[in-house]
Scaffold this motif. Structure first.
Motif, PDB file in Angstrom:
ATOM      1  N   ARG A 150      13.032  41.935 -11.345  1.00 49.09           N
ATOM      2  CA  ARG A 150      11.531  41.709 -12.100  1.00 49.09           C
ATOM      3  C   ARG A 150      11.606  40.826 -13.308  1.00 49.09           C
ATOM      4  O   ARG A 150      12.583  40.405 -13.777  1.00 49.09           O
ATOM      5  CB  ARG A 150      11.402  43.237 -13.053  1.00 49.09           C
ATOM      6  N   LEU A 152       5.410  44.893 -12.081  1.00 44.92           N
ATOM      7  CA  LEU A 152       6.231  45.437 -13.010  1.00 44.92           C
ATOM      8  C   LEU A 152       6.615  46.649 -12.916  1.00 44.92           C
ATOM      9  O   LEU A 152       6.037  47.598 -12.076  1.00 44.92           O
ATOM     10  CB  LEU A 152       5.717  45.462 -14.569  1.00 44.92           C
ATOM     11  N   LYS A 175       8.031  50.016 -22.273  1.00 48.95           N
ATOM     12  CA  LYS A 175       8.975  49.264 -23.062  1.00 48.95           C
ATOM     13  C   LYS A 175       7.946  48.142 -24.038  1.00 48.95           C
ATOM     14  O   LYS A 175       8.127  47.614 -24.903  1.00 48.95           O
ATOM     15  CB  LYS A 175       9.866  48.437 -22.465  1.00 48.95           C
ATOM     16  N   LEU A 176       7.094  47.570 -23.214  1.00 48.75           N
ATOM     17  CA  LEU A 176       5.925  46.567 -23.528  1.00 48.75           C
ATOM     18  C   LEU A 176       5.137  46.924 -24.534  1.00 48.75           C
ATOM     19  O   LEU A 176       4.854  46.474 -25.614  1.00 48.75           O
ATOM     20  CB  LEU A 176       5.383  45.730 -22.568  1.00 48.75           C
ATOM     21  N   VAL A 219       4.670  37.717 -20.387  1.00 47.95           N
ATOM     22  CA  VAL A 219       4.666  38.837 -19.481  1.00 47.95           C
ATOM     23  C   VAL A 219       3.968  39.964 -20.067  1.00 47.95           C
ATOM     24  O   VAL A 219       3.131  40.457 -19.391  1.00 47.95           O
ATOM     25  CB  VAL A 219       5.966  39.266 -19.114  1.00 47.95           C
ATOM     26  N   ARG A 220       3.992  40.158 -21.277  1.00 51.27           N
ATOM     27  CA  ARG A 220       3.240  41.151 -22.143  1.00 51.27           C
ATOM     28  C   ARG A 220       1.704  40.814 -22.010  1.00 51.27           C
ATOM     29  O   ARG A 220       0.885  41.778 -21.712  1.00 51.27           O
ATOM     30  CB  ARG A 220       3.876  41.276 -23.491  1.00 51.27           C
ATOM     31  N   SER A 249       8.994  49.233 -17.625  1.00 56.40           N
ATOM     32  CA  SER A 249       8.489  47.994 -18.115  1.00 56.40           C
ATOM     33  C   SER A 249       7.328  48.079 -19.012  1.00 56.40           C
ATOM     34  O   SER A 249       7.282  47.870 -20.214  1.00 56.40           O
ATOM     35  CB  SER A 249       8.499  46.786 -17.446  1.00 56.40           C
ATOM     36  N   LEU A 283      10.807  40.694 -20.080  1.00 55.25           N
ATOM     37  CA  LEU A 283       9.809  41.177 -20.910  1.00 55.25           C
ATOM     38  C   LEU A 283       9.626  40.201 -22.182  1.00 55.25           C
ATOM     39  O   LEU A 283       9.717  40.572 -23.261  1.00 55.25           O
ATOM     40  CB  LEU A 283      10.184  42.655 -21.295  1.00 55.25           C
ATOM     41  N   THR A 284       9.093  39.110 -21.679  1.00 56.31           N
ATOM     42  CA  THR A 284       8.650  38.087 -22.637  1.00 56.31           C
ATOM     43  C   THR A 284       7.283  38.284 -23.223  1.00 56.31           C
ATOM     44  O   THR A 284       6.510  39.013 -22.695  1.00 56.31           O
ATOM     45  CB  THR A 284       8.711  36.582 -22.066  1.00 56.31           C
TER      46      THR A 284
END
Length: 216
Positions: free
Chosen positions: A16, A54, A61-62, A23-24, A58, A19-20
Motif C-alpha cells: 500500500r 487503500l 488512520k488518515l 495520499v490523504r 488506512s 500515508l502521506t
C-alpha cells in the motif's frame, strides 16, 4: 558502440502507498466523489478504501473516524456554496444599488447548487441534524461568510443602514430561501419546482426590502 551505461530502473514500490498528505488528499477527493454520487450511503470505510486503493485501516488512520471525514467534506460543501454565490453575484454585473435583483441572484444560485449538488447538500443537512452540541468553529465561520455575502448585498438598500438590523435581515433572508427550497424542490406535483421556488423567494425578498424601506 555506445559505452554509456543505462540508468538502472527504479524499483517499483510494493504494498500500500505511504500515508502521506498527498495520499490523504487523494482519499478525501475519492470520498468526495462518493458523497456526490451516493450521499451519506457512500460514506463507508470499506467503500472509500476500495475506490481509493487503500486498506480500511488506512482510512481510519488518515481521518480518525468516518464522522470526522464527513465533517471535512461538509466543510468543503459549505465553502463551495460560498464560492458559487460569490461567482454568481460577480457574473451578474449588477450594480450595488440593484438590491432586489442581486438578492434574487443569490436565491437563484442557492437553488442551482441544491439541484446540481443535491447529494452533497442532503448529506450536509442530514449529518448536521444528527449532531449534538455546538457546531465546529470552521462551520460557523463559513456560515458567517455566507451570511456576509447577503449582508453585503443588503447594505446598499434603504433601511439596512444599521449593522445589527442588516445582520438579522440577512439571516432571515437566508433561512427563508432555505425553507422555500427544502419544501418546494421535492414537490413532485409541481411542473417546475425550481422555478416555483424562485418565484416564492422573489416574493419574500421583495417583501423584506419593502418593509425595511418603509421603516426608514
Amino acid at each position: 558502440m555506445d559505452t554509456q551505461q543505462a540508468t538502472p530502473a527504479r524499483p517499483r514500490p510494493r504494498g500500500r502507498p505511504g500515508l502521506t498528505p498527498e495520499v490523504r488528499e487523494q482519499a478525501l477527493l475519492t470520498a468526495g466523489e462518493l458523497l456526490a454520487e451516493q450521499g451519506l450511503k457512500g460514506m463507508q470505510a470499506r467503500t472509500i478504501a476500495a475506490r481509493a486503493g487503500l486498506s480500511v485501516g488506512s482510512i481510519y488512520k488518515l481521518f480518525g473516524d468516518i464522522d470526522d471525514l464527513i465533517r471535512e467534506l461538509n466543510l468543503r460543501t459549505y465553502r463551495d456554496i460560498e464560492v458559487h454565490h460569490s461567482s454568481a453575484l460577480e457574473a451578474s454585473g449588477l450594480p450595488p444599488e440593484a438590491v432586489f435583483e442581486r438578492a434574487l441572484v443569490l436565491a437563484r444560485a442557492y437553488i442551482e447548487f441544491v439541484v446540481t449538488q443535491n447529494a452533497r447538500w442532503m448529506a450536509l443537512l442530514s449529518f448536521n441534524r444528527r449532531q449534538s452540541g455546538a457546531a465546529p468553529k470552521a462551520y460557523t465561520e463559513t456560515e458567517d461568510a455566507l451570511f456576509g455575502i447577503v449582508e453585503g448585498v443588503l447594505e446598499a438598500g434603504r433601511g439596512f443602514e444599521d449593522p445589527d438590523f442588516r445582520r438579522r435581515a440577512a439571516r432571515t433572508l437566508w433561512a427563508s430561501v432555505h425553507g422555500i427550497v427544502t419544501m418546494t424542490l421535492p414537490n413532485a406535483a409541481l411542473e417546475d419546482p425550481a422555478a416555483e421556488a424562485l418565484e416564492q423567494a422573489s416574493m419574500m425578498i421583495g417583501a423584506l426590502i419593502r418593509d425595511a424601506a418603509a421603516q426608514k
